[in-house]
Design an enzyme around this catalytic site. Structure first.
Site, PDB file in Angstrom:
ATOM      1  N   ASP A 147       0.331  -1.181  -0.103  1.00  0.00           N
ATOM      2  CA  ASP A 147       0.431   0.404   0.260  1.00  0.00           C
ATOM      3  C   ASP A 147       1.035   1.449  -0.258  1.00  0.00           C
ATOM      4  OD1 ASP A 147      -1.385   2.198   0.706  1.00  0.00           O
ATOM      5  OD2 ASP A 147      -2.060   0.934   2.599  1.00  0.00           O
ATOM      6  N   LYS A 175       3.688  10.901  -3.270  1.00  0.00           N
ATOM      7  CA  LYS A 175       1.682  11.038  -3.926  1.00  0.00           C
ATOM      8  C   LYS A 175       1.388  11.977  -4.688  1.00  0.00           C
ATOM      9  CE  LYS A 175      -1.097   6.936  -3.949  1.00  0.00           C
ATOM     10  NZ  LYS A 175      -2.132   5.884  -2.454  1.00  0.00           N
ATOM     11  N   GLU A 203      -7.277   0.182  -4.287  1.00  0.00           N
ATOM     12  CA  GLU A 203      -7.034   0.590  -2.858  1.00  0.00           C
ATOM     13  C   GLU A 203      -8.855  -0.466  -2.873  1.00  0.00           C
ATOM     14  OE1 GLU A 203      -5.709   4.115  -1.998  1.00  0.00           O
ATOM     15  OE2 GLU A 203      -3.859   3.985  -2.719  1.00  0.00           O
ATOM     16  N   ASP A 255     -13.051   4.996   1.254  1.00  0.00           N
ATOM     17  CA  ASP A 255     -11.736   5.192   2.456  1.00  0.00           C
ATOM     18  C   ASP A 255     -11.535   6.683   1.972  1.00  0.00           C
ATOM     19  OD1 ASP A 255      -9.020   5.397   2.098  1.00  0.00           O
ATOM     20  OD2 ASP A 255      -8.609   4.044   0.467  1.00  0.00           O
TER      21      ASP A 255
HETATM   22 MG   LIG Z   1      -4.663   4.350   1.924  1.00  0.00          MG
END
Ligand SMILES: [Mg+2]
Ligand SMILES: Nc1ncnc2c1ncn2[C@@H]1O[C@H](COP(=O)(O)OP(=O)(O)O)[C@@H](O)[C@H]1O
Lengths: 180, 622
Positions: B25, B87, B186, B211
């Site tokens: 992840d 990211k 994800e 999420d």
């Molecule tokens: Mg995450």
């Protein structure tokens, strides 16, 4: 086992070549085919196996998209009967076009109304009925072998699709405003 | 002791040999690595017992690099050389990054490739390099723990990531010398982690995955049926996360301090304090805020009020995703919570109220994604030949092409299951047009500028033909990772051109994050803009048709007076096209067509075949 690309989309999913659709059966057979051909099943395969898997599942996905949508399914049934569709094809049914324009305007008016959401919902309901009746008439023309009438029905479905999108977008917007 | 097994010559691996695989992840805030060991998927700890690796990289002038906790500790001291949240920059162009100036304290420099570089004491670093340092650290951790080389990994990405961001993630993995079995969304990974496919109860069920991480928010709706996870719809906001909750508190703190601005150093301190305050409030009703000697108490209620708009934004996205999936709230049978920010009680309460059921929170929301990725990696490594599990992802944003007039024609709609290949035919706009530029875009909006430009290439050598005669077939192919290939072919002659889409970063103003939200709120503006453009294109076509006709036989068929009338009508249309409204242009087109009606009739009578395409003749007829 490799997939036979010569089958038509209906055959691919072991479905009868017809407009009425058993959605559950399509979903079931779609999953079965995916389970068998998906690239993840070939993570350790050769490059060629993986390439074929991507192509095969791409084909399965495309076929699934085509059959799931009533308009695309109808269109595909006609293409199977050698009916051509050109980019610029459109219906010439003036009455129908007028009606479409009126509905579009009605949506614009409804958006400004006090009970906007109610009105838009109502119009969306009408659009649904319109879709049902055009699908019905497609089915009848197809069965009777009136291909050009059937094609006209498909072209009309596209108009309904756009109306439907527009109604959906409005509903969403109005609901968001209420929710805010 | 068991007998040693000797495999047959030529057989590369014994069939039941366990291949080492891991799930990664790669988060904005924290990254993790997990692996399946003795049938259990667990996250792997570093030598201090820490599972979470802060996604922070610090560069030193002697070439040393620190990753994780130690780098994070230097965030406020060594601002310029300590990179967090890389990211957010992955797959972004120089223009996109401009808007991060002020938010991110780095000095950006341009490179030849249009990938923005961050200036550090150790040289200029791309976000891909920074991310690869995080991956290298996790790889080393996994190989130490598992005692061997990793054969392959599954790396998770937000479902929302566009083509450029996915490509950049893969590039980072390549730099870290990792074999990527698959990029996995994800939310799909999270659903897998909960083993919802193991429950027998029902034939089919619908799962919502919510999420909320540090920098992004994702909502996905999945259908699960006999081990097959199908993403039905995905939505969210790639610029909404825990950081924004920190910002809300930070602003409040600034207000309390009576300051409107502060230097970078102080701002960072305030941000760090804001985050601490937020996290404490997940367990306590009240917390003491303390910055630069200033102290004040802050309650959970105050916090909830501050962040209410953010919470609502996530719920809007939930409704949208449900609608995209053509489902109602009542259809959702499981809600899965992912991301550190779902620890906030306000989020749990509101999500529970929205879906009218308590969400799953039993697996640590930080770890759940890595765990799911590990399960998938184990499967792809071939360690579980009997598993029925299959993950079918969708493409998160529509893919399309620029057509005449700056409009976008969608080729593959968002939420289409991948891999997918789709073709669309286009034709030339002008007579004797020998080349055609294929401009590939991703996004939901209707005009080119408002979508993400992925690539541009030119198909040359189209044979000389009248407008509308060429048949150019453009094929889009998206693989299981969501990566795109585009090819174009002229059907009559077979002239070909293909490209593996590498991002061109053509976006002028950074609207990617809010593209979907924008596309909804701006739907009306879009429609008007679209109508106007369409009329402008229509005007161009009409003008072209007239010009082409006059060049052909104008001298033979028209008197000088007639030519003058036509050129006046033409000039009128040109002027109105440039500045007029949709309606005005429409009227002007009609006027010109009326003025030219006699000429068209004369041409038809003479049965003169002109170079005009059939469609344009029709235009003059009515
Ligand atoms: Mg995450
Ligand atoms: N107890 C907590 N209460 C509130 N927020 C938390 C808590 N723990 C972590 N967070 C927040 O979760 C975010 C990080 O979540 P994570 O899932 O690791 O993010 P990402 O996926 O972006 O890397 C940060 O904004 C952090 O402040």
């Amino acid at each position: 086992m490799s997939l036979n690309f010569k089958q038509n989309y209906f055959e691919l999913f072991s479905l009868p070549v017809q407009f009425p659709l058993d959605k559950r059966l399509l979903a079931h057979n779609f999953r079965a085919l995916q389970s068998q051909h998906h690239p993840d099943r070939f993570a350790h395969g050769t490059d060629q196996e993986r390439r074929i898997a991507v192509q095969t599942t791409g084909y399965i996905n495309e076929a699934n998209e085509e059959l799931k949508s009533p308009r695309l399914r109808a269109r595909y049934l006609l293409i199977l009967q050698q009916v051509d569709f050109e980019l610029c094809d459109t219906t010439h049914d003036m009455l129908f076009l007028m009606h479409q324009m009126e509905t579009r305007e009605a949506l614009e008016v409804a958006e400004q109304a006090d009970n906007a959401l109610e009105q838009v919902d109502q119009i969306a309901q009408q659009v649904k009925h319109g879709v049902a009746s055009i699908e019905n008439s497609f089915q009848q023309h197809l069965q009777a072998g009136n291909l050009s009438e059937a094609k006209d029905a498909v072209l009309k479905m596209r108009f309904y699709e756009r109306l439907n999108d527009e109604a959906k977008r409005l509903q969403e917007k109005l609901e968001d405003e209420m929710f805010a | 002791m068991a007998l040693l097994q000797i495999s047959e010559p030529g057989m590369s691996t014994a069939p039941h040999q366990h291949r080492l695989a891991a799930g990664i992840d790669l988060g904005t805030t924290n990254s993790l690595v997990a692996s399946v060991r003795s049938g259990d998927a667990t996250t792997l700890a570093d030598d201090k017992g820490e599972h979470l690796l802060p996604s922070v990289v610090r560069y030193f002038d002697n070439g040393a690099i620190l990753v994780g906790q130690q780098a994070q500790a230097a965030l406020t001291d060594d601002l310029q050389n300590t990179i967090a949240s890389a990211k957010r920059l992955l797959g972004r162009g120089v223009a996109d990054v401009k808007t991060f100036n002020g938010v991110l304290p780095y000095e950006f420099v341009k490179s030849d490739s249009n990938v923005p570089l961050i200036r550090t004491v150790a040289g200029d670093k791309s976000p891909i390099e920074v991310s690869s340092e995080i991956l290298k650290t996790l790889k080393a951790r996994a190989e130490n723990t598992l005692g061997g080389d990793l054969k392959g990994v599954v790396i998770t990405v937000p479902a929302y990531f566009d083509d450029a961001q996915r490509q950049a993630t893969k590039d980072a993995a390549r730099l870290a010398d990792l074999t990527v079995y698959r990029l996995l969304n994800e939310p799909t990974a999270a659903a897998v982690a909960y083993g919802l496919d193991q429950e027998e109860a029902l034939d089919e069920k619908i799962i919502a995955v919510y999420d909320l991480g540090g920098g992004t928010f994702d909502i996905s709706i999945l259908r699960l049926n006999r081990g097959v996870f199908e993403v039905l719809a995905t939505g969210g906001d790639s610029a909404l996360g825990g950081d924004d909750f920190d910002h809300a508190i930070a602003e409040w703190i600034l207000q309390q301090l009576g300051e409107t601005s502060a230097d970078q150093q102080t701002l960072r301190k305030i941000m760090v304090e804001a985050r601490r305050v937020k996290e404490v409030l997940s367990d306590k009703e009240e917390v003491n805020v303390s910055v630069k000697g200033f102290e004040v108490s802050f309650s959970r209620d105050q916090f909830c009020q501050l962040v209410e708009p953010l919470v609502k934004k996530t719920l809007f996205a939930c409704r949208r995703a449900l609608r995209d999936a053509a489902l109602e709230k009542e259809d959702v049978m499981d809600v899965v919570m992912v991301g550190g920010s779902t620890r906030m009680p306000i989020i749990r309460e509101r999500v529970e109220a929205f879906f009218e059921q308590p969400p799953h929170v039993d697996i640590d929301p930080d770890k759940v994604v890595a765990v799911g990725a590990a399960i998938q990696a184990d499967l792809l490594a071939g360690n579980k030949p009997d598993s029925e599990m299959l993950l079918l992802d969708v493409i998160p944003l529509s893919l399309g092409l620029e057509t005449y007039g700056g409009l976008v024609e969608k080729i593959i709609a968002r939420n289409t299951t991948i891999p997918i290949a789709k073709a669309q035919e286009f034709t030339t706009f002008k007579d004797n047009q020998n080349a055609m530029t294929i401009h590939v875009l991703q996004g939901e909006r209707e005009t080119v500028e408002e979508n993400r430009s992925l690539a541009k290439f030119t198909l040359r050598g189209i044979p000389t033909m009248v407008a509308g005669a060429a048949r150019i077939k453009v094929t889009f192919q998206v693989d299981a990772d969501g990566l795109l290939n585009v090819s174009a072919e002229e059907q009559l002659t077979g002239v070909k051109s293909a490209i593996e889409v590498k991002p061109s970063y053509g976006l002028s103003d950074n609207q990617i994050e809010t593209m979907i939200t924008d596309s909804m709120t701006n739907a009306k503006v879009d429609m008007e803009a679209r109508k106007l453009r369409e009329q402008q294109v229509e005007a161009d076509r009409t003008l072209e048709a007239l010009d082409s006709a006059m060049a052909n036989d104008g001298d033979d068929l028209l008197s000088e007076d007639e030519k003058k009338t036509l050129s006046e009508a033409r000039a009128n249309l040109v002027a109105i096209k440039a500045s007029g409204t949709t309606e005005a242009i429409e009227t002007a087109i009609k006027a010109m067509e009326t003025a030219a009606a006699f000429y068209v009739a004369r041409r038809m009578d003479g049965n003169i075949r002109t170079a005009m395409a059939g469609k344009d003749i029709n235009k003059f007829k009515d």
